[in-house]
Write a protein that holds these residues in place. Sequence first.
Motif, PDB file in Angstrom:
ATOM      1  N   LEU A 100       0.853  -1.173   0.000  1.00  0.00           N
ATOM      2  CA  LEU A 100       0.000   0.000   0.000  1.00  0.00           C
ATOM      3  C   LEU A 100       0.894   1.230   0.000  1.00  0.00           C
ATOM      4  O   LEU A 100       1.748   1.379   0.860  1.00  0.00           O
ATOM      5  CB  LEU A 100      -0.899  -0.006   1.229  1.00  0.00           C
ATOM      6  CG  LEU A 100      -1.773   1.229   1.443  1.00  0.00           C
ATOM      7  CD1 LEU A 100      -2.846   1.314   0.360  1.00  0.00           C
ATOM      8  CD2 LEU A 100      -2.408   1.173   2.807  1.00  0.00           C
ATOM      9  N   ARG A 105      -3.910   7.087  -3.173  1.00  0.00           N
ATOM     10  CA  ARG A 105      -3.293   5.761  -3.080  1.00  0.00           C
ATOM     11  C   ARG A 105      -2.795   5.395  -4.463  1.00  0.00           C
ATOM     12  O   ARG A 105      -3.415   5.753  -5.480  1.00  0.00           O
ATOM     13  CB  ARG A 105      -4.276   4.716  -2.567  1.00  0.00           C
ATOM     14  CG  ARG A 105      -5.385   4.418  -3.544  1.00  0.00           C
ATOM     15  CD  ARG A 105      -6.350   3.399  -2.974  1.00  0.00           C
ATOM     16  NE  ARG A 105      -7.486   3.261  -3.849  1.00  0.00           N
ATOM     17  CZ  ARG A 105      -7.665   2.253  -4.703  1.00  0.00           C
ATOM     18  NH1 ARG A 105      -6.789   1.271  -4.766  1.00  0.00           N
ATOM     19  NH2 ARG A 105      -8.723   2.215  -5.471  1.00  0.00           N
ATOM     20  N   SER A 106      -1.688   4.718  -4.499  1.00  0.00           N
ATOM     21  CA  SER A 106      -1.135   4.274  -5.770  1.00  0.00           C
ATOM     22  C   SER A 106      -1.993   3.145  -6.321  1.00  0.00           C
ATOM     23  O   SER A 106      -2.386   2.237  -5.587  1.00  0.00           O
ATOM     24  CB  SER A 106       0.302   3.790  -5.568  1.00  0.00           C
ATOM     25  OG  SER A 106       0.805   3.275  -6.772  1.00  0.00           O
ATOM     26  N   THR A 107      -2.293   3.198  -7.616  1.00  0.00           N
ATOM     27  CA  THR A 107      -3.090   2.136  -8.242  1.00  0.00           C
ATOM     28  C   THR A 107      -2.311   1.414  -9.336  1.00  0.00           C
ATOM     29  O   THR A 107      -2.866   0.585 -10.043  1.00  0.00           O
ATOM     30  CB  THR A 107      -4.386   2.711  -8.850  1.00  0.00           C
ATOM     31  OG1 THR A 107      -4.047   3.726  -9.798  1.00  0.00           O
ATOM     32  CG2 THR A 107      -5.285   3.290  -7.765  1.00  0.00           C
ATOM     33  N   GLY A 108      -1.028   1.718  -9.466  1.00  0.00           N
ATOM     34  CA  GLY A 108      -0.204   1.072 -10.482  1.00  0.00           C
ATOM     35  C   GLY A 108       1.242   1.495 -10.343  1.00  0.00           C
ATOM     36  O   GLY A 108       1.586   2.306  -9.485  1.00  0.00           O
ATOM     37  N   GLN A 142      -0.539   6.917 -11.806  1.00  0.00           N
ATOM     38  CA  GLN A 142      -1.590   5.936 -11.546  1.00  0.00           C
ATOM     39  C   GLN A 142      -1.960   5.990 -10.066  1.00  0.00           C
ATOM     40  O   GLN A 142      -1.361   5.323  -9.235  1.00  0.00           O
ATOM     41  CB  GLN A 142      -1.125   4.536 -11.937  1.00  0.00           C
ATOM     42  CG  GLN A 142      -0.973   4.361 -13.431  1.00  0.00           C
ATOM     43  CD  GLN A 142      -0.501   2.974 -13.773  1.00  0.00           C
ATOM     44  OE1 GLN A 142       0.603   2.585 -13.418  1.00  0.00           O
ATOM     45  NE2 GLN A 142      -1.332   2.223 -14.464  1.00  0.00           N
ATOM     46  N   ARG A 143      -2.939   6.825  -9.756  1.00  0.00           N
ATOM     47  CA  ARG A 143      -3.343   6.988  -8.370  1.00  0.00           C
ATOM     48  C   ARG A 143      -4.809   7.372  -8.295  1.00  0.00           C
ATOM     49  O   ARG A 143      -5.398   7.829  -9.267  1.00  0.00           O
ATOM     50  CB  ARG A 143      -2.465   8.006  -7.665  1.00  0.00           C
ATOM     51  CG  ARG A 143      -2.542   9.387  -8.248  1.00  0.00           C
ATOM     52  CD  ARG A 143      -1.482  10.275  -7.626  1.00  0.00           C
ATOM     53  NE  ARG A 143      -1.719  11.669  -7.969  1.00  0.00           N
ATOM     54  CZ  ARG A 143      -1.031  12.665  -7.492  1.00  0.00           C
ATOM     55  NH1 ARG A 143      -0.039  12.445  -6.652  1.00  0.00           N
ATOM     56  NH2 ARG A 143      -1.309  13.890  -7.840  1.00  0.00           N
ATOM     57  N   SER A 144      -5.368   7.180  -7.119  1.00  0.00           N
ATOM     58  CA  SER A 144      -6.772   7.461  -6.870  1.00  0.00           C
ATOM     59  C   SER A 144      -6.872   8.273  -5.584  1.00  0.00           C
ATOM     60  O   SER A 144      -6.212   7.959  -4.592  1.00  0.00           O
ATOM     61  CB  SER A 144      -7.529   6.142  -6.723  1.00  0.00           C
ATOM     62  OG  SER A 144      -8.849   6.350  -6.316  1.00  0.00           O
ATOM     63  N   ALA A 182     -11.995   5.480  -0.742  1.00  0.00           N
ATOM     64  CA  ALA A 182     -11.793   5.663  -2.180  1.00  0.00           C
ATOM     65  C   ALA A 182     -13.152   5.689  -2.854  1.00  0.00           C
ATOM     66  O   ALA A 182     -14.018   4.878  -2.536  1.00  0.00           O
ATOM     67  CB  ALA A 182     -10.948   4.528  -2.746  1.00  0.00           C
ATOM     68  N   ASP A 236     -13.588   5.191  -6.071  1.00  0.00           N
ATOM     69  CA  ASP A 236     -13.575   4.286  -7.216  1.00  0.00           C
ATOM     70  C   ASP A 236     -13.442   2.815  -6.827  1.00  0.00           C
ATOM     71  O   ASP A 236     -13.271   1.960  -7.678  1.00  0.00           O
ATOM     72  CB  ASP A 236     -12.446   4.667  -8.175  1.00  0.00           C
ATOM     73  CG  ASP A 236     -11.076   4.513  -7.543  1.00  0.00           C
ATOM     74  OD1 ASP A 236     -10.986   4.440  -6.302  1.00  0.00           O
ATOM     75  OD2 ASP A 236     -10.085   4.462  -8.296  1.00  0.00           O
ATOM     76  N   ASP A 237     -13.523   2.514  -5.528  1.00  0.00           N
ATOM     77  CA  ASP A 237     -13.338   1.143  -5.064  1.00  0.00           C
ATOM     78  C   ASP A 237     -13.993   1.012  -3.693  1.00  0.00           C
ATOM     79  O   ASP A 237     -14.226   2.007  -3.011  1.00  0.00           O
ATOM     80  CB  ASP A 237     -11.838   0.834  -4.962  1.00  0.00           C
ATOM     81  CG  ASP A 237     -11.524  -0.647  -4.941  1.00  0.00           C
ATOM     82  OD1 ASP A 237     -12.458  -1.471  -4.910  1.00  0.00           O
ATOM     83  OD2 ASP A 237     -10.328  -0.988  -4.956  1.00  0.00           O
ATOM     84  N   GLN A 245     -11.144  -3.720   2.493  1.00  0.00           N
ATOM     85  CA  GLN A 245     -11.547  -3.797   1.093  1.00  0.00           C
ATOM     86  C   GLN A 245     -12.536  -4.944   0.987  1.00  0.00           C
ATOM     87  O   GLN A 245     -12.178  -6.106   1.165  1.00  0.00           O
ATOM     88  CB  GLN A 245     -10.346  -4.016   0.180  1.00  0.00           C
ATOM     89  CG  GLN A 245     -10.718  -3.888  -1.281  1.00  0.00           C
ATOM     90  CD  GLN A 245      -9.490  -3.725  -2.155  1.00  0.00           C
ATOM     91  OE1 GLN A 245      -8.416  -4.183  -1.825  1.00  0.00           O
ATOM     92  NE2 GLN A 245      -9.670  -3.089  -3.287  1.00  0.00           N
TER      93      GLN A 245
END
Length: 70
Positions: free
Chosen positions: A1, A12-15, A20-22, A34, A36-37, A58
């Motif tokens: 994470l 948060r990094s998503t890639g 690539q973050r959200s 988040a 988107d999740d 999650q």
Amino acid sequence: LLVIADGGRLFRSTGPRPGQRSELLPESADTFFAVDDDLRIRFVRDGTGRVAEARVWQGSRELRARRGAQ
């Protein structure tokens, strides 16, 4: 994470790439979610007030992530 503070906002990094973050939005002073999740993060502080770990939910899973060396 990987959590990134940028311009007074948390992401948060998503890639693997820097872009690539959200964004994480505040639910309370130490809990963020988040949009988107299905993800919530609560930052747990030590006796000095420094963030020591993050508790991550999650879906139905709960994970704990200790703060890395800075």
